[in-house]
Design a protein around this motif. Structure first.
Motif, PDB file in Angstrom:
ATOM      1  N   PHE A   9       0.801  -1.224   0.000  1.00  0.00           N
ATOM      2  CA  PHE A   9       0.000   0.000   0.000  1.00  0.00           C
ATOM      3  C   PHE A   9       0.836   1.278   0.000  1.00  0.00           C
ATOM      4  N   GLY A  10       2.128   1.169   0.227  1.00  0.00           N
ATOM      5  CA  GLY A  10       2.997   2.338   0.248  1.00  0.00           C
ATOM      6  C   GLY A  10       4.042   2.240  -0.838  1.00  0.00           C
ATOM      7  N   PHE A  11       5.127   2.955  -0.643  1.00  0.00           N
ATOM      8  CA  PHE A  11       6.216   2.912  -1.623  1.00  0.00           C
ATOM      9  C   PHE A  11       7.491   3.435  -0.976  1.00  0.00           C
ATOM     10  N   PHE A  12       8.619   3.099  -1.593  1.00  0.00           N
ATOM     11  CA  PHE A  12       9.889   3.648  -1.140  1.00  0.00           C
ATOM     12  C   PHE A  12      10.160   4.903  -1.941  1.00  0.00           C
ATOM     13  N   ASN A  13      10.307   6.020  -1.262  1.00  0.00           N
ATOM     14  CA  ASN A  13      10.580   7.302  -1.904  1.00  0.00           C
ATOM     15  C   ASN A  13      12.090   7.436  -2.079  1.00  0.00           C
ATOM     16  N   GLU A  14      12.548   7.232  -3.307  1.00  0.00           N
ATOM     17  CA  GLU A  14      13.987   7.291  -3.611  1.00  0.00           C
ATOM     18  C   GLU A  14      14.561   8.674  -3.330  1.00  0.00           C
ATOM     19  N   THR A  15      13.818   9.712  -3.645  1.00  0.00           N
ATOM     20  CA  THR A  15      14.299  11.082  -3.452  1.00  0.00           C
ATOM     21  C   THR A  15      14.527  11.399  -1.982  1.00  0.00           C
ATOM     22  N   GLU A  16      13.575  10.990  -1.143  1.00  0.00           N
ATOM     23  CA  GLU A  16      13.649  11.279   0.293  1.00  0.00           C
ATOM     24  C   GLU A  16      14.336  10.167   1.087  1.00  0.00           C
ATOM     25  N   ASN A  17      14.582   9.027   0.440  1.00  0.00           N
ATOM     26  CA  ASN A  17      15.255   7.885   1.063  1.00  0.00           C
ATOM     27  C   ASN A  17      14.500   7.350   2.281  1.00  0.00           C
ATOM     28  N   HIS A  18      13.162   7.204   2.132  1.00  0.00           N
ATOM     29  CA  HIS A  18      12.364   6.605   3.201  1.00  0.00           C
ATOM     30  C   HIS A  18      11.149   5.885   2.619  1.00  0.00           C
ATOM     31  N   TRP A  19      10.562   5.005   3.438  1.00  0.00           N
ATOM     32  CA  TRP A  19       9.315   4.352   3.097  1.00  0.00           C
ATOM     33  C   TRP A  19       8.172   5.292   3.421  1.00  0.00           C
ATOM     34  N   HIS A  20       7.155   5.289   2.578  1.00  0.00           N
ATOM     35  CA  HIS A  20       6.021   6.202   2.726  1.00  0.00           C
ATOM     36  C   HIS A  20       4.728   5.386   2.716  1.00  0.00           C
ATOM     37  N   LEU A  21       3.847   5.648   3.682  1.00  0.00           N
ATOM     38  CA  LEU A  21       2.511   5.075   3.713  1.00  0.00           C
ATOM     39  C   LEU A  21       1.528   6.202   3.967  1.00  0.00           C
ATOM     40  N   SER A  22       0.636   6.422   3.033  1.00  0.00           N
ATOM     41  CA  SER A  22      -0.347   7.505   3.163  1.00  0.00           C
ATOM     42  C   SER A  22      -1.409   7.155   4.195  1.00  0.00           C
TER      43      SER A  22
END
Length: 107
Positions: free
Chosen positions: A60-73
């Motif tokens: 349900f989320g994704f790894f944000n390459e730009t911010e270097n973190h996992w993201h879950l809305s």
């Protein structure tokens, strides 16, 4: 948060999908990110989670390459399925816009 009316329903694409409850015009901003409400995990924090929690975030989320973190809305944007012929796109890593007119009831 959504700037348009949406709902979640069964989807042929991925089991559950996000559907519009109104007509959306090409270029219309449909979603604006709210970073203060979303979950952001470092790679280390993600690695500390158990396997089921990691699988949930990967789905349900994704790894944000730009911010270097996992993201879950925090909201139903997580049910926005990935399509090869997408009808929306991210702009400036902050909001979603319609790539074309999207009819009421469309996924």
């Amino acid at each position: 948060m959504f700037n348009v009316a949406v709902c979640i329903k069964p989807s042929a694409i991925h089991g559950i999908g996000l559907f519009t409850k109104q007509m959306i015009k090409k270029g219309q901003v449909i979603y604006t990110e709210t970073p203060e409400l979303d979950l952001h995990l470092s790679k280390e924090q993600f690695a500390e989670l158990d396997e089921k929690e990691q699988a949930f975030i990967e789905h349900f989320g994704f790894f944000n390459e730009t911010e270097n973190h996992w993201h879950l809305s925090h909201d139903n944007i997580r049910f926005c399925n990935h399509a090869t012929q997408s009808n929306i796109t991210w702009k400036d890593n902050a909001y979603l816009v319609a790539l074309r007119d999207i009819t009421k009831g469309e996924e």
